[in-house]
Design a protein around this motif. Structure first.
Motif, short mmCIF file in Angstrom:
data_model
loop_
_atom_site.label_atom_id
_atom_site.label_comp_id
_atom_site.label_asym_id
_atom_site.label_seq_id
_atom_site.Cartn_x
_atom_site.Cartn_y
_atom_site.Cartn_z
N ALA A 76 0.83 -1.21 0.00
CA ALA A 76 0.00 0.00 0.00
C ALA A 76 0.86 1.26 0.00
O ALA A 76 0.42 2.31 -0.47
CB ALA A 76 -0.94 -0.01 1.20
N ARG A 77 2.09 1.16 0.50
CA ARG A 77 3.01 2.30 0.55
C ARG A 77 4.06 2.25 -0.57
O ARG A 77 5.02 3.00 -0.56
CB ARG A 77 3.70 2.35 1.91
N ASP A 78 3.90 1.31 -1.50
CA ASP A 78 4.76 1.15 -2.67
C ASP A 78 6.17 0.67 -2.34
O ASP A 78 7.10 0.87 -3.12
CB ASP A 78 4.82 2.45 -3.50
N TRP A 79 6.37 0.01 -1.22
CA TRP A 79 7.68 -0.56 -0.90
C TRP A 79 7.89 -1.89 -1.62
O TRP A 79 9.03 -2.25 -1.95
CB TRP A 79 7.84 -0.76 0.61
N VAL A 80 6.81 -2.64 -1.83
CA VAL A 80 6.90 -3.93 -2.51
C VAL A 80 5.77 -4.05 -3.52
O VAL A 80 4.76 -3.34 -3.44
CB VAL A 80 6.81 -5.13 -1.52
N ILE A 92 4.44 -13.66 -5.21
CA ILE A 92 5.86 -13.38 -5.08
C ILE A 92 6.01 -11.90 -4.74
O ILE A 92 5.45 -11.03 -5.41
CB ILE A 92 6.63 -13.71 -6.38
N VAL A 93 6.77 -11.63 -3.69
CA VAL A 93 7.00 -10.26 -3.21
C VAL A 93 8.33 -9.77 -3.76
O VAL A 93 9.35 -10.46 -3.66
CB VAL A 93 7.02 -10.23 -1.67
N THR A 94 8.30 -8.56 -4.33
CA THR A 94 9.49 -7.95 -4.93
C THR A 94 9.60 -6.51 -4.46
O THR A 94 8.59 -5.82 -4.32
CB THR A 94 9.35 -7.96 -6.47
N LEU A 95 10.82 -6.05 -4.22
CA LEU A 95 11.02 -4.65 -3.89
C LEU A 95 10.75 -3.78 -5.11
O LEU A 95 11.10 -4.16 -6.23
CB LEU A 95 12.46 -4.41 -3.40
#
Length: 160
Positions: A76-80, A92-95
């Motif tokens: 939600a904060r655009d970190w991932v 899959i989580v990505t930076l």
């Protein structure tokens, strides 16, 4: 009431309030919309690359449920960003590029946190992480629930 007369739970909650509150304020002061709970996930992604929620849980030692909640907040904060995995249920989580751009400010905050932690360790005469680590190791050997059951049995026997 003196700290020595409070229960473990109260003391641990108070410690977390002190630590996380100060660290979160440092992020705000640095202009970052970032929470201390993001750090284990962000570091795992930095160190080992994109991962599923289950893999992140294993890498960080944080429960799958907590990883899922934290990743949602980070997205939600655009970190991932989240992308479908091989399995339709897997994500899959990505930076993000935004996260990479924020790394210099984050690293400065992390360095300040490490220095402040060293000062705290010096004030208490031992590394807090060592004390907490030993407590967790002891609880891995014998969970607190087992300790409670033993104490309850011993106290019940003493009442008779």
């Amino acid at each position: 009431m003196p700290y020595s007369q409070r229960t473990h739970g109260v003391l641990l909650r108070r410690l977390i309030e002190h630590l996380d509150g100060a660290v979160e304020q440092a992020y705000v002061d640095a202009g970052l919309d970032y929470r201390p709970r993001f750090t284990p996930i962000l570091r795992a992604l930095l160190n080992d690359g994109p991962a599923s929620l289950r893999t992140l849980s294993a890498r960080t030692g944080v429960t799958h449920s907590a990883v899922s909640q934290t990743v949602s907040q980070m997205a939600a904060r655009d970190w991932v960003s989240l992308e479908p995995g091989k399995d339709a249920r897997e994500r899959i989580v990505t930076l993000t590029a935004f996260a990479h751009a924020q790394l210099p400010a984050l690293r400065r905050c992390w360095a300040a946190t490490a220095a402040a932690s060293e000062g705290l360790d010096a004030d208490i005469g031992q590394p807090l992480a060592d004390v907490l680590g030993r407590a967790l190791e002891a609880l891995d050997q014998q969970p607190f629930s087992a300790r409670l059951a033993e104490a309850s049995t011993a106290l019940s026997g003493a009442d008779q």
